[in-house]
Design an enzyme around this catalytic site. Structure first.
Site, PDB file in Angstrom:
ATOM      1  N   CYS A   1      -2.958   9.917   4.156  1.00 26.90           N
ATOM      2  CA  CYS A   1      -2.982   9.886   5.710  1.00 26.90           C
ATOM      3  C   CYS A   1      -3.162  11.247   6.360  1.00 26.90           C
ATOM      4  O   CYS A   1      -2.166  12.167   5.910  1.00 26.90           O
ATOM      5  CB  CYS A   1      -1.722   9.366   6.155  1.00 26.90           C
ATOM      6  SG  CYS A   1      -1.398   9.295   8.070  1.00 26.90           S
TER       7      CYS A   1
ATOM      8  N   HIS B   1       0.967  -1.064  -0.018  1.00 28.40           N
ATOM      9  CA  HIS B   1      -0.095  -0.033   0.015  1.00 28.40           C
ATOM     10  C   HIS B   1       0.877   1.200   0.110  1.00 28.40           C
ATOM     11  O   HIS B   1       1.228   1.826   0.749  1.00 28.40           O
ATOM     12  CB  HIS B   1      -0.851  -0.024   1.325  1.00 28.40           C
ATOM     13  CG  HIS B   1      -1.757   0.913   1.279  1.00 28.40           C
ATOM     14  ND1 HIS B   1      -3.171   0.906   0.977  1.00 28.40           N
ATOM     15  CD2 HIS B   1      -1.796   2.475   1.884  1.00 28.40           C
ATOM     16  CE1 HIS B   1      -3.903   2.161   1.343  1.00 28.40           C
ATOM     17  NE2 HIS B   1      -3.002   2.889   1.537  1.00 28.40           N
TER      18      HIS B   1
ATOM     19  N   HIS C   1       2.305   5.204  -0.880  1.00 29.52           N
ATOM     20  CA  HIS C   1       1.702   6.251  -0.787  1.00 29.52           C
ATOM     21  C   HIS C   1       2.830   7.250  -1.657  1.00 29.52           C
ATOM     22  O   HIS C   1       3.974   7.120  -1.419  1.00 29.52           O
ATOM     23  CB  HIS C   1       1.628   6.952   0.613  1.00 29.52           C
ATOM     24  CG  HIS C   1       0.317   6.807   1.232  1.00 29.52           C
ATOM     25  ND1 HIS C   1      -0.470   7.440   2.333  1.00 29.52           N
ATOM     26  CD2 HIS C   1      -0.678   5.784   0.956  1.00 29.52           C
ATOM     27  CE1 HIS C   1      -1.230   6.843   2.755  1.00 29.52           C
ATOM     28  NE2 HIS C   1      -1.654   5.987   1.909  1.00 29.52           N
TER      29      HIS C   1
END
Lengths: 315, 315
Positions: A256, A223, A225
């Site tokens: 986030c 995952h 970013h």
């Protein structure tokens, strides 16, 4: 001027060292929209999911069964699940933080859920308001109950590559947190670069450590970013280690809140562009996906945080 | 919240398969500013160069000796060279398109130049108004004369990974254009992904083809564009093939006008971030570089097209 796609670009150059096909786990409707200021109407979310599936995505995380007070953007979780086609063969997991969320998710008829844990104590307390041990105990109970109900469970691990309070995340702690998460019965584990500080060598070293600890690479997802622009380099590094599942968010929506940046999730269209060039199959139609990204940007009232979407918008 | 850099992020994870040190060839003052609408005063350009050198860059391309009618942004070429310190040990090449430009460059006292060629006929005509053969003949003459005057020559090759008119660029044509350019006497060749359509496997296959054709990898540089977000993945791919020189532009300024996109050159700070994480030495101070990027953005009146600059601006 002709669009690169119409010209047959990017050139697909296959590489036998890479997996021939990967799965993209789309997190836009949940992880993306929960972080947007705008509350998107449930009809628009349902249409987004429909468009993502039509573009070829086979795993689309729908929503999270969290407290509507904490995350008002996802207060329509049950309605969205009701509008989704859970019998189409496309996976539609929902995030579940606790027993109450699981009850609601099961009542709504979901077939797959995702649970989460944190590598670091600081993030656990900041994001979930509880210690790692408390979060882990709740997660283990949720996972046990879900599996007993015949529901599949995916595990997210946060702050795998660093934390905005504690700094570097020791690989040994990532390994022990991963093993603990796997032992609760999750089918796979998604390594979250929650604040975007991973770089390619770091990604490879963590994956190798997990594989050395006995976790099959087929059960590891990344995952990534794009906060510092490293997401695709990190995906390429993970591909070289044999990883075959990647999280991404259409238009790069979300991210986030602790990263203090406008850019968070890797944009699905940027990922599909690279995989197309690498000759790695995804089943996703890049043109349909970028059209969906542009459509969503219209509803959010701001341009997509995706290089591909930005560049193709000029054609 | 503390900046990731202050927390020791990104974590440096070394890899013996990568070069231990690389050279960054900074193109912001020339390739960057020539593509900006604003005409930046020569005092600001000189200060930009000074700051880039102070940040640790050892190759900073200054300007281009082109017709001021064609590129008014660089009409101050001679004044900028006069303001630069050519005796500091830092390389300050200038781009030279033709014999007249070489005369002016030599008169200004430059010690290094860069010349260019195109893989495709369409770009040669669109960008230079002449056929590839004509451009190659002029370039060969400029290179010969420069070498005779004791001036070093670097070669740029454009449209190596695709072209906005012709689409895919056949690797065989890249190889023949590269060999032709090397045979004119240039010391190295910079592979230009002019419209940003390269992906990592493609980059590796081109580099391997060039090495197989007898060009030493030490003489190959990569000029990556971030138009579709692929630049750092492509740099990582090139590092895995042993490439040790990378072009980049502070703040990501500039790019190709034929790419129809706001994003072009790979931002130097995004590159340095990744190399820091990979444990590859550059000699560049990331904090001084991002400060320079922010300072330049102020002069250009728009935010930097760099993920790192954008993210760090929140701290």
């Amino acid at each position: 001027m002709t669009s690169p796609l119409a010209l047959g670009l990017p050139t697909a150059v296959g590489d036998p060292a890479l997996p021939s096909r990967v799965r993209i786990y789309e997190v836009g409707p949940r992880d993306g929209l929960q972080a947007e200021q705008a509350v998107v109407p449930v009809e628009v979310k349902a249409e987004l999911v429909r468009r993502l599936v039509a573009a070829g995505l086979t795993s689309v995380e729908l929503t999270s069964f969290v407290s509507p007070k904490r995350v008002p953007q996802l207060a329509d979780a049950r309605e969205l699940v009701e509008r989704a086609d859970l019998d189409s063969g496309v996976g539609h997991p929902v995030l579940v933080p606790n027993a109450r969320g699981l009850n609601d998710a099961l009542a709504a008829g979901v077939r797959e859920i995702a649970v989460f844990a944190s590598v670091t104590e600081s993030f656990s307390r900041a994001n979930m308001g509880a210690s790692r041990a408390e979060v882990a105990a709740a997660q283990a109970a949720v996972t046990r109950e879900a599996l007993a109900a015949g529901v599949g469970v995916r595990g997210y691990l946060s702050m795998v590559f660093g934390d905005p309070w504690e700094g570097p995340a020791p690989v040994a702690e990532v390994v022990s947190a991963s093993i603990a998460l796997m032992e609760t019965g999750v089918s796979s584990i998604s390594l979250g670069d929650t604040i975007g500080v991973a770089t390619p060598g770091h990604v490879r070293s963590v994956i190798r450590a997990l594989v050395n600890a006995g976790i099959e690479v087929e059960r590891i997802a990344l995952h990534a970013h794009d906060t510092y622009g490293q997401a695709l380099a990190n995906v390429y590094a993970a591909l070289l280690e044999g990883v075959t599942e990647f999280d991404a968010s259409v238009g790069g929506v979300g991210g986030c809140p602790f990263a203090l940046s406008a850019t968070g999730n890797l944009a699905t269209e940027d990922l599909v562009w690279m995989l197309t060039g690498l000759g790695v199959k995804t089943g996703v139609d890049l043109e349909a996906l970028t059209a969906t990204s542009a459509w969503l940007a219209g509803h959010l009232g701001k341009p997509a945080a995706s290089r591909v979407a930005t560049a193709l918008s000029h054609y």
